[in-house]
Design an enzyme around this catalytic site. Structure first.
Site, mmCIF file in Angstrom:
data_model
loop_
_atom_site.group_PDB
_atom_site.id
_atom_site.type_symbol
_atom_site.label_atom_id
_atom_site.label_comp_id
_atom_site.label_asym_id
_atom_site.label_seq_id
_atom_site.Cartn_x
_atom_site.Cartn_y
_atom_site.Cartn_z
ATOM 1 N N GLU A 52 50.271 123.792 22.892
ATOM 2 C CA GLU A 52 51.881 124.606 22.963
ATOM 3 C C GLU A 52 52.183 124.447 24.425
ATOM 4 O O GLU A 52 52.745 125.567 24.941
ATOM 5 C CB GLU A 52 51.749 125.605 22.236
ATOM 6 N N PHE A 82 49.391 137.563 11.160
ATOM 7 C CA PHE A 82 47.876 137.045 10.801
ATOM 8 C C PHE A 82 47.133 137.576 12.058
ATOM 9 O O PHE A 82 47.631 137.410 13.041
ATOM 10 C CB PHE A 82 48.502 135.543 10.846
ATOM 11 N N ASN A 135 43.657 134.313 16.899
ATOM 12 C CA ASN A 135 44.978 134.509 17.016
ATOM 13 C C ASN A 135 45.045 135.925 16.401
ATOM 14 O O ASN A 135 44.826 136.369 15.325
ATOM 15 C CB ASN A 135 45.784 133.400 16.009
ATOM 16 N N HIS A 142 46.356 119.895 18.345
ATOM 17 C CA HIS A 142 46.935 120.893 17.707
ATOM 18 C C HIS A 142 47.367 120.442 16.379
ATOM 19 O O HIS A 142 48.353 119.630 16.339
ATOM 20 C CB HIS A 142 48.169 121.340 18.701
ATOM 21 N N ASP A 178 43.557 123.939 18.670
ATOM 22 C CA ASP A 178 44.027 124.855 17.521
ATOM 23 C C ASP A 178 44.057 124.149 16.382
ATOM 24 O O ASP A 178 45.066 123.156 16.472
ATOM 25 C CB ASP A 178 45.516 125.475 18.130
ATOM 26 N N ASN A 190 44.533 125.422 13.459
ATOM 27 C CA ASN A 190 45.351 125.999 12.462
ATOM 28 C C ASN A 190 44.546 126.270 11.191
ATOM 29 O O ASN A 190 45.158 126.467 10.104
ATOM 30 C CB ASN A 190 46.493 125.390 12.114
#
Length: 626
Positions: free
Chosen positions: A335, A566, A561, A456, A496, A498
């Site tokens: 990011e 979340f 995170n 990512h 990341d 996810n």
């Protein structure tokens, strides 16, 4: 001021500045625009900082002046910590109890009359000590009411960060901030009115508050320093005609109190792995960090975080201190906004001895150049030199699989559905780094290179099949790349993902395969969702990968995170177990620390919604064949 009926335009000057913090660049948001009026609007009063003219605003440019005000007593309650501390942590919504609004006592018979308090809690505490003052009595007390000076204006929104102390028209006339008819003060109507710029660009000093407000800069940008802390700043912006140099409008705003630089981040101590092993080769520290791109750091997404603490200028200072405190030899970032990489991150890290590469997501910018995020990978120049660098676009891999592997027509309904499901613009980076110093690789047979991948994956929780496909494709690409350079090239995969540890993505990375019955493999039960995955038996890879945190700590962190929506693990450091071993890892701070200065992340202390992962690695040389 009454203009004739042919006045068809209203001019407006907008000026805003974010809350000032020591060391963070202040960027004025000045905008002058015009609106065409019809006859029904001609006699209607205009809002402040506006005026009526017969022509639309011409092409114009702005000039700026910055002023520093006197020290401010932020709260009249003697027990308030903000009387002596201007730390961002003490001035956040969290510290103020959810309110960033100051209060003033308006009871004329109270001993606290006109005293200002930073929040309602301090006001309630102070009210317990107040007493009633007789109507004809004399006030006593520590705080003296502040009366306006002769010739100065008390403009309500002057003390707010986006407030203004007035707007000026052509020829230096000032609109009356209290009138609704758009009338303007003449030069003689109030001797205390600050004079405007002259048409030739010369400046006049303010006649009011000359002793208290000191001019400090005439540049557009200003970086507050320690002298500004605990004071307010004033910004004056004047719009001039680009062609004639004529003064068009002028506006002044005061900022909130300048806050001091945020304290240094909490030290992240590393935990050493319990498992021993044979003596290995070179050691290096690697870190991965999703830094939260500015385009996603909105008040709507993170309403519990102050607007000024979400600004990139504030967060960049904190993020850089975190990175430098971790002192990694290899740094994988996600990011990273394209313009921030070019204008901030690369230069700042280059000054600290790093070199780097960047790959932005496949999609086009969100309206403005550079407003696309991507992945950035840095390495310390004294530790490594770059041998190879490649990037992977998952959109391109999807196109290739659809046409070359599955034989789909990309224009057919099936082809369109397949590509729409997979084309999410995500990317990955791949570099081969070689030890820079001969002393690190004195033995010719030692492994002196390492391959690092940074990625990512897609973020939407409703697309687990897409994340699994992206992971599988990344591993396929890495297999082709690594095996073509010999089986002993160490591999690290960071980023990341996810994906939590109960997902098929985690299973594939850690176990080389996925269970056919896993829910993530069977999401296409809905007829509207195309099947993008092959048979589960074919979703495999040949790497023996370990998770650095799982190996060192014995389990994955509780959170990487941490938001109100979340809380969980999404980020990982993976390594090839046959030729790399983790020596240590930095545990994630406890929740009590994460929420010390905010309800969740980001906060004034932690400037991303993710937490950096850090691990020390060592190359294992005893597996290299003769």
């Amino acid at each position: 001021m009454n203009l004739s009926k042919d006045a068809l335009y209203s001019w407006h000057l907008s000026l805003r500045v974010d809350r000032p913090v020591e060391g963070c660049t202040m960027r004025p948001h000045a905008y002058m625009y015009g609106k065409k009026l019809d006859e029904r609007d001609n006699d209607k009063p205009l809002p402040q900082h506006s005026k009526k003219c017969r022509e639309p605003p011409p092409a114009h440019e702005f000039s700026y002046r910055w002023f520093r005000g006197p020290p401010v007593e932020p709260c009249a309650y003697e027990g308030c910590p903000r009387r002596t501390s201007f730390s961002p942590h003490d001035w956040s919504m969290h510290a103020l109890g959810g309110s960033g609004c100051s209060l003033q006592c308006v009871s004329t018979q109270s001993s606290l009359f006109k005293c200002t308090f930073c929040n309602s809690t301090c006001f309630v505490h102070a009210w317990k000590t107040q007493y009633t003052v007789p109507k004809d009595g004399t006030r006593s007390g520590a705080v003296t009411p502040v009366h306006p000076r002769t010739g100065s204006f008390e403009v309500t929104d002057d003390d707010r960060s986006v407030g203004s102390v007035g707007s000026y028209g052509v020829n230096g006339n000032r609109r009356n901030p209290y009138s609704d008819d758009g009338s303007a003060y003449t030069a003689n109507s109030n001797p205390g009115t600050p004079r405007a710029y002259y048409g030739n660009g010369a400046y006049n000093e303010y006649e009011a508050d000359q002793e208290e407000w000191v001019e400090i800069s005439r540049d557009q940008l200003y970086v507050p320093n320690t002298e500004d802390t605990g004071r307010k700043l004033k910004l004056e912006a004047a719009a001039y005609s680009s062609e004639t140099g004529e003064l068009l409008m002028i506006r002044v705003v005061k900022t909130d109190i300048v806050l001091s630089r945020a304290p240094d981040p909490e030290k992240r101590n590393l935990v050493t792995a319990k498992t021993g092993g044979a003596a290995g080769g070179a050691r290096f520290r690697i870190a991965t960090y999703n830094v939260l791109a500015e385009i996603y750091a909105t008040q709507q997404q993170y309403p519990y975080c102050d607007f000024w603490a979400l600004s990139w200028d504030y967060r960049f200072q904190n993020i850089m201190r975190e990175i430098l405190d971790a002192s990694p030899d290899v740094l994988c970032l996600q990011e990273v906004q394209a313009d921030h990489y070019e204008n901030h991150l690369y230069a700042a890290l280059s000054d600290q001895g790093y070199e780097g590469v960047f790959k932005q997501k496949t999609r086009q910018s969100m309206g403005l150049a550079g407003k696309v995020d991507g992945c950035a990978l840095f390495w310390r120049r004294t530790k490594f030199v770059l041998v190879e660098s490649y990037s992977i676009e998952f959109n391109e891999l999807a196109q290739r699989q659809a046409t070359q592997v599955l034989g789909l027509n990309p224009r057919s309904d099936e082809g369109v559905a397949f590509l729409n499901r997979l084309s999410k613009d995500n990317v990955a980076q791949l570099v081969v780094l070689e030890l820079a110093q001969q002393s690190m690789r004195s033995n010719r047979d030692q492994i002196n290179q390492v391959c690092v991948a940074n990625t990512h994956l897609y973020s939407n929780k409703d697309f687990p099949d897409v994340k699994l496909w992206q992971t599988w494709q990344l591993l396929q690409e890495l297999e082709t790349f690594v095996l073509s350079r010999g089986t002993q090239l160490p591999l690290m995969i960071c980023g990341d993902f996810n994906s939590t540890p109960d997902t098929a993505v985690y299973d594939l990375l850690s176990r080389q395969t996925v269970h056919p019955g896993h829910p993530d493999v069977n999401v296409n039960n809905d007829d509207n969702i195309p099947n993008i995955l092959p048979d589960a038996m074919n979703i495999t890879h040949s790497f023996q990968l370990g998770s650095a945190y799982q190996t060192v700590v014995g389990e994955e962190p509780k959170n990487t995170n941490y938001t109100t929506n979340f809380k969980g693990v999404l980020d990982y450091i993976w390594y090839s177990a046959q030729n790399l071993r983790p020596l240590s890892a930095a545990p994630i701070p406890d929740e009590s620390l994460l929420t010390r200065h905010g309800e969740a992340l980001p906060s004034t202390e932690y400037s991303s919604d993710h937490i950096m992962l850090i691990s020390d690695m060592q190359i294992m040389n005893n597996v290299r064949p003769p």
